[in-house]
Motif scaffolding. Sequence first.
Motif, PDB file in Angstrom:
ATOM      1  N   GLY A  98       0.845  -1.185   0.000  1.00 51.75           N
ATOM      2  CA  GLY A  98       0.000   0.000   0.000  1.00 51.75           C
ATOM      3  C   GLY A  98       0.882   1.238   0.000  1.00 51.75           C
ATOM      4  O   GLY A  98       1.784   1.364  -0.830  1.00 51.75           O
ATOM      5  N   ASP A  99       0.690   2.110   0.966  1.00 50.71           N
ATOM      6  CA  ASP A  99       1.525   3.312   1.094  1.00 50.71           C
ATOM      7  C   ASP A  99       2.556   3.175   2.207  1.00 50.71           C
ATOM      8  O   ASP A  99       3.240   4.143   2.551  1.00 50.71           O
ATOM      9  N   LYS A 100       2.680   1.978   2.761  1.00 49.58           N
ATOM     10  CA  LYS A 100       3.554   1.783   3.917  1.00 49.58           C
ATOM     11  C   LYS A 100       4.810   1.018   3.517  1.00 49.58           C
ATOM     12  O   LYS A 100       4.750  -0.005   2.846  1.00 49.58           O
ATOM     13  N   VAL A 101       5.961   1.528   3.959  1.00 50.97           N
ATOM     14  CA  VAL A 101       7.230   0.833   3.756  1.00 50.97           C
ATOM     15  C   VAL A 101       7.376  -0.215   4.856  1.00 50.97           C
ATOM     16  O   VAL A 101       7.384   0.128   6.044  1.00 50.97           O
ATOM     17  N   VAL A 102       7.476  -1.478   4.472  1.00 52.06           N
ATOM     18  CA  VAL A 102       7.507  -2.553   5.466  1.00 52.06           C
ATOM     19  C   VAL A 102       8.892  -3.186   5.609  1.00 52.06           C
ATOM     20  O   VAL A 102       9.145  -3.915   6.579  1.00 52.06           O
ATOM     21  N   ALA A 103       9.773  -2.931   4.659  1.00 50.93           N
ATOM     22  CA  ALA A 103      11.113  -3.521   4.750  1.00 50.93           C
ATOM     23  C   ALA A 103      12.048  -2.817   3.781  1.00 50.93           C
ATOM     24  O   ALA A 103      11.612  -2.108   2.863  1.00 50.93           O
ATOM     25  N   GLN A 104      13.328  -2.992   4.012  1.00 51.95           N
ATOM     26  CA  GLN A 104      14.343  -2.483   3.092  1.00 51.95           C
ATOM     27  C   GLN A 104      15.306  -3.617   2.758  1.00 51.95           C
ATOM     28  O   GLN A 104      15.829  -4.282   3.654  1.00 51.95           O
ATOM     29  N   LEU A 105      15.498  -3.850   1.479  1.00 53.07           N
ATOM     30  CA  LEU A 105      16.376  -4.923   1.016  1.00 53.07           C
ATOM     31  C   LEU A 105      17.729  -4.356   0.647  1.00 53.07           C
ATOM     32  O   LEU A 105      17.829  -3.265   0.087  1.00 53.07           O
ATOM     33  N   ARG A 106      18.782  -5.143   0.935  1.00 48.00           N
ATOM     34  CA  ARG A 106      20.140  -4.694   0.674  1.00 48.00           C
ATOM     35  C   ARG A 106      20.912  -5.772  -0.090  1.00 48.00           C
ATOM     36  O   ARG A 106      20.327  -6.741  -0.585  1.00 48.00           O
ATOM     37  N   ASP A 107      22.221  -5.567  -0.160  1.00 48.74           N
ATOM     38  CA  ASP A 107      23.089  -6.499  -0.884  1.00 48.74           C
ATOM     39  C   ASP A 107      22.847  -7.944  -0.437  1.00 48.74           C
ATOM     40  O   ASP A 107      22.745  -8.226   0.764  1.00 48.74           O
TER      41      ASP A 107
END
Length: 213
Positions: A141-150
């Motif tokens: 939706g409009d919510k950031v739930v996680a951040q992916l990295r290397d």
Amino acid sequence: MEYTDLIGHLAFGLIAFSFLVKDILWLRLVSILASAFGMAYNYFIPANPMWIAIGWNGVFIALNLYHIAVLIYEKRPIKMAPKDKELYETMFKGLSPVEYLKISKVAEWQKFEKGEKITRQGTLVADLVLIYNGTVEVEVGDKVVAQLRDGQFVGEMSFLTEKPATATCRVTHDSECLVWKQSEFKDLLKRNPSLYYTIQSLLSNQLVSYSSK
């Protein structure tokens, strides 16, 4: 105990021991040794050699020797590009170098710019993406739930379930990724079961790490 009985016990003891061996190479070596003792027992002990048992033990030895040759061939050193070597050593050590070469050949390197969407929530996902460097936000939706990295995958849930994306993945810093077309990659994995289980484990572990947060 006579030495003839000892040969028989060794043959069956080695077969039993092989069930405890986890390393496939050692398993095949132990199996060869067990078959060799079995051939000796069936030749020397009975009044007349038991040629059927001896012949089948010879077949088992030949099959194991063939698979040992394949294992050694697949584990031979392979020259890799620096990026491939880094990925192999950090993420894909469960594969042999030849197996990693197989999966890297059906992938391509791509660069994604900041703001670009790799997946869109509710739409089918054509690619499985592995982040080599960069960051990607996961939005529901409009919510950031996680951040992916290397070293993390994008589109892994869709790859496993074959369903539309459950989130939008947006690049937050210019990223370089290794990209597989899902259909081509799955065809390769179907032909190579050992690869399938290793890749499935990597993807499942990432999903488990999400659920534990």
